[in-house]
Design an enzyme around this catalytic site. Structure first.
Site, PDB file in Angstrom:
ATOM      1  N   TYR A 155       0.854  -1.189   0.000  1.00  0.00           N
ATOM      2  CA  TYR A 155       0.000   0.000   0.000  1.00  0.00           C
ATOM      3  C   TYR A 155       0.888   1.236   0.000  1.00  0.00           C
ATOM      4  O   TYR A 155       1.799   1.359   0.829  1.00  0.00           O
ATOM      5  CB  TYR A 155      -0.896   0.011   1.243  1.00  0.00           C
ATOM      6  N   GLU A 159      -3.413   7.499  -4.369  1.00  0.00           N
ATOM      7  CA  GLU A 159      -3.266   6.201  -3.701  1.00  0.00           C
ATOM      8  C   GLU A 159      -2.963   5.095  -4.709  1.00  0.00           C
ATOM      9  O   GLU A 159      -3.607   5.009  -5.746  1.00  0.00           O
ATOM     10  CB  GLU A 159      -4.574   5.878  -2.964  1.00  0.00           C
TER      11      GLU A 159
END
Ligand code: GDP
Ligand code: MN
Length: 389
Positions: A109, A197
């Site tokens: 992530y 993101e």
């Protein structure tokens, strides 16, 4: 403002981030052509909607032949994709991204978000990619490294190295990670992002780091600096009333309750909604007409609130300063001439030219309940829709 994954990937590529490449398709045939153009055996068909969690909802599927690509695209295109971020109604899929299929070894992530309390961007990385970051942050916050950085100075080399080390990268992978982290930071600052993101960033079996997914949202107040990004707006993803209101320079926010609110000023909107809640109902929306609207704009505003099917009652709460109460009253009348007023309407007017405004409404013959204070107005509208506390 949000954009689609394929658009975010285009932007990331421009900033030197290696992303999973692919082509956009609007029909199964186009998806088949895209599959062939990619040239590999494995490909992924990915629904393009402004929400995460598409994989779990059935909007991301692996395919291994042209005919399978067409079949899967046929299934996904037009489907109402429901994910934890779409709400129960889901979003209808209009486009799929047909992407190269990659063999994944690890998922990470990586994101940069705005930390509003610090007034800084913050880089967040975790070795546990592909999962919902919100639940990870709650259950095991130590699994996420957060590094705030200055928007003027940018992400520092030592910070990128620390993040890369936290993710367990060494040598060649660390070099790739550095490029990705710096690229992401530059994109965030240059384009006035709110969120950029990559979830997941993957390590492929060939030892390459690739952005498999990308999600970006932008500060709406900065969009005038980025016309190309403003042009990526997809009205299909937005509440049609919000889109219409923005055309008239009004801000309209859709909510989940039953009371339509027309107010002037964001602070008054908050106070109005609090009062409605206090009296037992919830706002269906609020429409802020601001300070400079003319009669015609007010009429559009009122019509937008009036045609919202979830609205069971309307509270108009105006504190006239620059905005004059008679203009509000005339705008309401103009709208009520075009769209029949079928729900209870409570109006509280105060301030500049209030007597003229009240007189116009009184003489109009419309079924309007006047209120002399915000508290009374909120109580009356809650009573009128039968949701009194
Ligand atoms: P999201 O569910 O909306 O976040 O969509 P993602 O783009 O993150 O895709 C969901 C999941 O699909 C990823 O976490 C991967 O596990 C899987 N996936 C997507 N592309 C590929 C691929 O090329 N190869 C493999 N093996 N899995 C993929
Ligand atoms: Mn994802």
């Amino acid at each position: 403002m949000k954009i689609h994954e394929y658009q975010a990937k285009e932007l990331l590529e421009r900033y030197g981030v290696r992303t999973q490449s692919g082509h956009l398709a609007q029909t199964p045939t186009q998806a088949g052509e895209a599959y062939t153009r990619l040239g590999g055996e494995l490909a992924v068909i990915k629904a393009q909607i402004h929400a995460g969690g598409r994989g779990k909802g059935g909007g991301v599927k692996l395919v291994r032949s042209r005919s399978e690509a067409e079949e899967v695209a046929h299934e996904i295109l037009g489907m109402n994709l429901v994910t934890h971020q779409t709400g129960p109604d889901g979003i209808q899929v209009q486009n799929v991204f047909v992407a190269e299929g990659l063999e994944l070894e690890e998922e990470y992530y990586v994101a940069i978000a705005l930390d509003r309390s610090q007034g800084n961007p913050v880089l967040m990385v975790s070795r546990e990619g592909g999962v919902e970051i919100e639940s990870l942050a709650e259950e095991r916050p130590e699994a996420i490294l957060k590094l705030p950085f200055s928007p003027t100075g940018g992400l520092q080399d030592h910070q990128a190295r620390r993040a890369s080390y936290f993710l367990g990268f060494k040598g060649e992978l660390a070099k790739q990670a550095g490029k990705i982290l710096h690229g992401l930071a530059r994109v965030w600052v240059d384009l006035d992002c709110e969120l950029a993101e990559i979830n997941p960033l993957v390590k492929t079996s060939q030892g390459e780091l690739v952005a498999l997914d990308a999600k970006m949202s932008f500060d709406g107040n900065a969009l005038f600096r980025h016309p190309n990004i403003a042009g990526m707006r997809d009205p299909n993803e937005e509440d049609p009333r919000e889109v219409e209101a923005s055309r008239y320079g009004l801000s309209y926010i859709a909510l989940n309750g039953s009371i339509g609110c027309m107010v002037n000023g964001a602070g008054l909107a908050m106070a109005t909604m609090d009062n409605i809640k206090n009296h037992g109902a919830s706002p269906a929306n609020f429409l802020d007409v601001g300070g400079g609207a003319d009669e015609e704009t007010i009429s559009h505003a009122f019509r937008i609130v009036l045609t919202d099917p979830s609205v069971k009652g309307i509270l108009v709460n105006i504190f006239g300063g620059i905005m004059k109460c008679d203009i509000i009253a005339r705008g309401i009348l103009a709208a009520a001439k075009k769209v029949e007023l079928k729900v209870p309407l409570v109006v509280r007017l105060e301030g500049t030219r209030v007597d003229e405004g009240r007189a116009i409404l009184e003489e109009s013959g419309l079924d309007i309940t006047p209120a002399s204070s915000l508290d009374e107005g909120a109580r009356l509208v809650c009573e009128a829709v039968g949701e009194k506390a």
